[in-house]
Design a protein around this motif. Sequence first.
Motif, PDB file in Angstrom:
ATOM      1  N   ASP C 128       0.803  -1.225   0.000  1.00  0.00           N
ATOM      2  CA  ASP C 128       0.000   0.000   0.000  1.00  0.00           C
ATOM      3  C   ASP C 128       0.837   1.278   0.000  1.00  0.00           C
ATOM      4  OD1 ASP C 128      -2.732   1.342   0.722  1.00  0.00           O
ATOM      5  OD2 ASP C 128      -1.239   2.197   2.081  1.00  0.00           O
ATOM      6  N   TRP C 129       0.413   2.270  -0.796  1.00  0.00           N
ATOM      7  CA  TRP C 129       0.959   3.627  -0.745  1.00  0.00           C
ATOM      8  C   TRP C 129      -0.224   4.588  -0.837  1.00  0.00           C
ATOM      9  CZ3 TRP C 129       1.152   7.704  -4.450  1.00  0.00           C
ATOM     10  CH2 TRP C 129       1.955   8.789  -4.070  1.00  0.00           C
ATOM     11  N   LYS C 130      -0.505   5.297   0.260  1.00  0.00           N
ATOM     12  CA  LYS C 130      -1.645   6.224   0.304  1.00  0.00           C
ATOM     13  C   LYS C 130      -2.944   5.570  -0.169  1.00  0.00           C
ATOM     14  CE  LYS C 130       1.056  10.412  -0.136  1.00  0.00           C
ATOM     15  NZ  LYS C 130       1.144  11.752  -0.703  1.00  0.00           N
ATOM     16  N   GLY C 131      -3.129   4.311   0.214  1.00  0.00           N
ATOM     17  CA  GLY C 131      -4.365   3.642  -0.150  1.00  0.00           C
ATOM     18  C   GLY C 131      -4.334   2.960  -1.501  1.00  0.00           C
ATOM     19  N   PRO C 133      -2.579   0.144  -3.861  1.00  0.00           N
ATOM     20  CA  PRO C 133      -1.641  -0.988  -3.858  1.00  0.00           C
ATOM     21  C   PRO C 133      -0.687  -0.823  -5.030  1.00  0.00           C
ATOM     22  CG  PRO C 133      -3.943  -1.712  -4.080  1.00  0.00           C
ATOM     23  CD  PRO C 133      -3.912  -0.248  -4.346  1.00  0.00           C
ATOM     24  N   GLN C 185       8.196  -3.387   4.341  1.00  0.00           N
ATOM     25  CA  GLN C 185       6.749  -3.490   4.103  1.00  0.00           C
ATOM     26  C   GLN C 185       6.425  -4.769   3.306  1.00  0.00           C
ATOM     27  OE1 GLN C 185       4.963   0.039   2.305  1.00  0.00           O
ATOM     28  NE2 GLN C 185       2.952  -0.934   2.279  1.00  0.00           N
TER      29      GLN C 185
END
Lengths: 251, 251, 251, 251, 251, 251
Positions: C128-131, C133, C185
Motif C-alpha cells: 500500500d501507498w496512500k491507499g 496498492p 513493508q
Amino acid sequence: MTTLAEIVAFLDRELKISEIPDYSGAMNGLQLENGGEVSRIVAAVDASLPVVEKAIAANAQLLLVHHGMFWQGTQAVTGAFYRKLKLAMDAGLAIYSAHLPLDVHPVWGNNACLIRALGITETKPFLDWKGLPLGLQGKVDLAREDLLKLVEHAVGAPVHHCPGGPERVRSVGVVTGGAGSEVAQAAAAGVDTFVTGEGPHWSYPLAEELGLNVVFGGHYATETFGVKALAGALAERFGLDWEFADHPTGL
Amino acid sequence: MTTLAEIVAFLDRELKISEIPDYSGAMNGLQLENGGEVSRIVAAVDASLPVVEKAIAANAQLLLVHHGMFWQGTQAVTGAFYRKLKLAMDAGLAIYSAHLPLDVHPVWGNNACLIRALGITETKPFLDWKGLPLGLQGKVDLAREDLLKLVEHAVGAPVHHCPGGPERVRSVGVVTGGAGSEVAQAAAAGVDTFVTGEGPHWSYPLAEELGLNVVFGGHYATETFGVKALAGALAERFGLDWEFADHPTGL
Amino acid sequence: MTTLAEIVAFLDRELKISEIPDYSGAMNGLQLENGGEVSRIVAAVDASLPVVEKAIAANAQLLLVHHGMFWQGTQAVTGAFYRKLKLAMDAGLAIYSAHLPLDVHPVWGNNACLIRALGITETKPFLDWKGLPLGLQGKVDLAREDLLKLVEHAVGAPVHHCPGGPERVRSVGVVTGGAGSEVAQAAAAGVDTFVTGEGPHWSYPLAEELGLNVVFGGHYATETFGVKALAGALAERFGLDWEFADHPTGL
Amino acid sequence: MTTLAEIVAFLDRELKISEIPDYSGAMNGLQLENGGEVSRIVAAVDASLPVVEKAIAANAQLLLVHHGMFWQGTQAVTGAFYRKLKLAMDAGLAIYSAHLPLDVHPVWGNNACLIRALGITETKPFLDWKGLPLGLQGKVDLAREDLLKLVEHAVGAPVHHCPGGPERVRSVGVVTGGAGSEVAQAAAAGVDTFVTGEGPHWSYPLAEELGLNVVFGGHYATETFGVKALAGALAERFGLDWEFADHPTGL
Amino acid sequence: MTTLAEIVAFLDRELKISEIPDYSGAMNGLQLENGGEVSRIVAAVDASLPVVEKAIAANAQLLLVHHGMFWQGTQAVTGAFYRKLKLAMDAGLAIYSAHLPLDVHPVWGNNACLIRALGITETKPFLDWKGLPLGLQGKVDLAREDLLKLVEHAVGAPVHHCPGGPERVRSVGVVTGGAGSEVAQAAAAGVDTFVTGEGPHWSYPLAEELGLNVVFGGHYATETFGVKALAGALAERFGLDWEFADHPTGL
Amino acid sequence: MTTLAEIVAFLDRELKISEIPDYSGAMNGLQLENGGEVSRIVAAVDASLPVVEKAIAANAQLLLVHHGMFWQGTQAVTGAFYRKLKLAMDAGLAIYSAHLPLDVHPVWGNNACLIRALGITETKPFLDWKGLPLGLQGKVDLAREDLLKLVEHAVGAPVHHCPGGPERVRSVGVVTGGAGSEVAQAAAAGVDTFVTGEGPHWSYPLAEELGLNVVFGGHYATETFGVKALAGALAERFGLDWEFADHPTGL
C-alpha cells in the motif's frame, strides 16, 4: 590490549563525532559497549547479523562499521535484532559506527581514500549538505575510459557509468556511497564527471541532459576504504590486531 | 510453564495492540524476547533498571509493564540501557509493555479498575485522543470530601486536589496517569470532578476558572491497577506465579 | 489518423488519471500538446532529450512515456528543456505521461505484465501507498534459481539478487521500478520473495535480516512493459502505427 | 504615585522584554492597561480570577505576575475571562506579566533568588533553550540531606526528591518552575543534583538511570521569589506600596 | 427585550457554529458577553473601534458582525483593543461574530442573498474549502454588461471587472468576500463568470488566460447582506429593534 | 544588436538574481531563451498571453517583466501556456523576469522610482521580509491630501486611501505591489502613512485602529516603474530599441 573507553575517546575526538551533522538514524559513536578490553578489531561496512557472526568468529572485541544498527529507528529487541545483540553481548563484542564523520575525514575518509586512488592529490570540498561538504573534487586531464579504469581498479570490480559528459575528463567530483540523487548539485558545482556509489534510475537521464558523466562505483564498494583505514590506524596506535570482514551486497 | 510466544499472542489479541493508537515512544507489545519459557511473571509500572533487578531477583521470566524502555527514542546500547539489557538477557527475562491499550481495557484497564474502586458501575467513554477515549466517566451523588476519601483509599495514600468545582459531586471523569493538561477538555465534556494522576501547575488555576474539581491521585499510584490485573489474569489462564514489584516515584 | 484529443480522452479515462494518486512531479496526463492529429506513436520509458530526438526521427506525433518532463519541479525553459520543447513543438510532437496509473493498470500495467511473464495468473493487490496498492502478489512453488531465470527471461538481461529468504519460493510480490526501499513493508505483507527494479544498498542487509529474497530486475528494464502494452492497445483501437524507442540506463 | 507608562517602560527595559525569547502564550509585558496612575502594586504568581479579586481588594492599580492571562491562546471574552477583565477594568487594575525574562534576570530572577538562598554565590548559566540559559549552576560540598533542608527552608515547605545521584552533592543546577522534563539535558550538563519545581512521573525513573539527584521544590513555590523581588524594586524606585497575594496550588 | 443567552443559543444552532469549519482567527460565536439583556441590535461588517462607537451611540446591547475582533491572534488588552473592550463593557454591548457560517447560510447567507439579487433562483454549491462549499452557482442567459448592471445594482456602486470570458454569460459562480485567489478553482468548476468581492492583481491576468469573466463587487459591499438579513430575522423572532451601521472601506 | 547571453549576464549581476530571496513562484532570471540575438526590448508588468502577443507584434526579441510565467507552479504545456510558449518560440522571443530583485533595486527599483516621484530623496530600508527590506521610508512635512495628489500624479490615476492616521504626514513608507497585509508591520516601523499598491479589505479597519494612513496606489500601477527603468537602462547600454506594453488590470 587496551580499554574500549580509550579507543572510543580517541575515535570520538578524531572523527569529530559530536560536531559533524548526520541523518538521524546514523547514531555515530559507540552503539554497543562490551564492558571491557579490546585486543582485536574487525572492520566492516554494515553491522548486519552475518557481519556480527564473522566478527565473533574472528575473536574480535570491537566491530568498527560505517552503517550502524539504528537506521530503522526505534525497534523492539526481538527477532534478528535480539539475536544480534545477544550474540554480541555474550561474546563481549562492542560496536562503533561512523557514517558521515568517516566519509569526510581528511585522511581516513572514504572520499579521501578513493580520490587518492584516482591519483588526484590536490582536492577541495564538494557538494554541500547542511553546511558539510560531502565529497571532494579535483582537476585531471584524462580520457573518460582511463578514468573508468582507475575507478574499477580502486573498487576491484567493473563499474557502471552514464556517458553524459565530455570524453576528455578535466574536473572530477567524488562522493562515496549513495549520492546519485545529487547529480544536479554536482553539475552545478562545475565538475564534468561525478564519481559516486549508486544512484536511482532517474539520475541517469538527468545527467545526460545536464551533460555530466556519472560513474557508479557501487555503494558498498566505494565505502570499504574508510573502515579499513580507520581500523589500521587504531591497530597501529594501540598495538592491536585487525581484519576486514567482507560482506558485499553488489549494490 | 508456558511459552513466551503463547503469552504474547494472547496479550496482543486481548489488548488490541495493533489497533489502538499510542504515542510513538510507547512501543506496545514484546520489547525484549527471551527465546524460551515463562513460569513466573513480575508486574510493574516502569521498566527501569531497579525494577528489572527486582524481577530477576524474583526469578521471573517475564516483566509486564505499563511504561516500556523506548520513550527516549533511539538510544545506544551503553550505560544504564546496556546494563539493563545485559542483566535481562543473561537472566532470560522478557519484557512486555502495554500503555494506552492497558489504560483503556474494559476489564483490566487502569481506568476501569480505578472507577470501579470509586463505586461507579455505569460508565461511558470520556476524553478523546485521536479517536480513542482515554478515560471513563460516570454519575455519583457524593460530598467532595467523601469522593476524596474513596480515591485515597483506592491509591493507598493521601491525594492532592484543586477545589475549583462544586462541593457536591455529581459527574466524575477518570483518566489515570498524567492527564492534568486536559482539564479544559474534561470541563468541556461536562464532568464537575476530574480524577487523574498528575498535572502541571497551570492546570490548577485553569481548573479554578473553569469551575472544575481536580483530584491528583498520583501518576504512579493510579497506574498500578492495570499491570496487576493483567498479571493476575495471565497467571490464572496459564497456571503461572506472579507478583508486583513496587517502585513508587511519589509523582 | 485520429485527433490528439480523442486519444487523450481515452487514456485519461482508461488509466483513471484524475483518480489515482501519485508523486507531485509525475504530472500524469498530457504534458505537451501538438495542436493536431496523430498517426504514429512512439513509446518510451523516459521523456529525455535523446528519446524526444528518436521519436521525431521516427516521424511520431505522440510520445507515450512512463516518466515525464516535470520531476524536477518548476524549471525555466532554457538549456536542455528549451531544446526539448523547441524540437517537439517544431515537429508537432505531443507528450503524454502515465506513472503510477500505468504501473497499476490491471491489463497494461507494468506489474500485471511482469507477473504474467513469471507465469503467475492468480494475483492480489500488494504494498500500500496512500491507499493505492503499488504491486501484485501471487503463489508459486519454484526453486529460487528457477524464479531468477524467469525474471531474467522477462527483462532480457541478467539480474542481481539478495538471497536472504528460502531457496524454495512460495509467495512472490512484484513492484516494478524503484521499490527496494520497501523491503520491510514487503516482508510484513508475507511474501518470501520480492521482485522489484532497484533498491538502495541498505535494502540488501535489511532483507537478509528480515529473511527475504529480493530480485532487482532493473528500474528501466521492469518498466518497459507498460508503455509498450499501452501503445499497442492505442494502435489497435485507433488504427495507428507504433514503435518502442529503447534508451536503457542500466539502472 | 506614578504613571503606568513609566513603570512599563522601566520594566520592559530592565527585563529585556523585546529581546528574550519565550513560549508563544507567555506574552510578556503589559497585558491589560488601566489608562492611568499607579500607587500600589500586588505581586502574584498567576493572573487567575481569585488573584485579581485579591489585588482589587488590596486597592492595587497594578498586578505583577509571572504567568499571564493568554497561555490558552485566543479566547472569547466570556465566562471567567469576561469577569476577570470586567473586574479589573472597573477597578482600574493593570496587569503586567514577565515569564522567562523574570526567571533569568540576574538580580530579581527566580533562579538567582533561589540559588542565593542555597548559599551558592558563584554561578554560571545552565540548560539552554533556544539560546537562552534557563537556569544557573554552581559548586557546593554538602550532604544531600543538608541540601534538601536548604531547599525546604527556601520554599517554606517539605519537598519531594529522587535520590538517583550521589549522597555527597558537589554540583547543583537550578531551574525554577516546571523543568523536570529536562533531566537528561541537566545530567548532560554535568550537575549531580538538579533543583526544579515539578516534573512528570517519567522524569523520576529517567533520573535514577542517569544517576542524577532531582529535588522537586514545587512549581508555584519556586516561582514566588521573582515577582516579590521585582515588586520590591519597583516600590523602592517609584515610592509605591506593594504586597504579595499568595494563592498556592500545591503543585 | 430578551436575554443574550437566548439569542446566542438561537444563533449557534441556526448557523451551525460548532459544525462549520473556518479560519482560526474567525472565532465564530459570542466574542464578548454583556451579562444581561438585549433590546436593540446593530449589524455591521467589521467589529472595529468606529463601528463599536456607532453601536453604542445607537443604544444597542448586541453588535452582530461578519468579521470579529480576533483575526490578529492573541493580543494584549492595550491601545485600541483596550478602548474597544472598555467602551463595549461599560455600555453593556455584547459582540457576536459569524464568518463562514454566515457566508454559506441557505437563507440569510451573503452568497444566497447576492445570487438572489442577480435573479438566479436555482443554485447549487460551488468552490470547495475543506469540504465546505464556499459559494453558489447557477445558470443565466445574459449579456455580460447586463450582469454587471445587476451586480452594481445589488451592491449599490460601480464594480470592477476582468472581461476574460464570453460576452454572453451562461454560468455564474458567486463567492462573496475575498475569493479572487480562487479563479483557477472557479474556472475548473465550469462557470464562465465569477462574481466575488476582491482579488489580488494576479487573479486578473490568470482569469484572462483561463477565459473567465471576473466581477469584483467589493469585499465590504458583497458582505453587507448577511448581517442585515440575520439582524432582521432576530428582530422579528425576538421582537427587537435593529439597524445597520455602515462603515465602508472601499475595498 | 547584442546577444541574449550578454544581456542576461548583465541583468543577473546588476539585479543580484542569485542573492536576493523571493517567493518560490517568482523564478527570477531568464525564463525562456530564444537561442539568438536581441535588437528590440518590450517591458511589461505581467508575462500574460496578451502581453506576449503585443511584444511579438512589436517585433521584440526580449520581453522584460516583473511577474513571470511560473507563479502557479509546475504546469503542463497545454492550453494558454502552450499557445504562449509556441508563439514566443516561433517568434524568437525570450522572456526575462525580475520580481523582488527589481522591487528593491536602488536605482531602477519600483520603490526607488515611486518614492523619488513623491519628492523624497533621503530614504532608508523599510519592512523586513526574510532579511530583505521590501520598501523604503523617508521624512516629509505635507498635508495628507497633498501627498495623495503626488501619488495620483505618479501613478497617473485616482487612488484609494484609508485616512486612519494624521492629517499632517511626516513619515512615509513605500512598498510597491500587494503589501497591504503588512499594515501592522508598517505601523510598528514608525511611519504614519503607508503607500502600497493593494491590500485586502481587513487591512483597512486594522489600519484605522493602528492610527495609520494607507494609500492604495494600485498593484499594477505602482509596478510599472521598474520594468521601464530597466528597459531604458538596457537600451542605453547596449544600443537597443525599447517600448512599454501597457496592459493594466485596474487592481
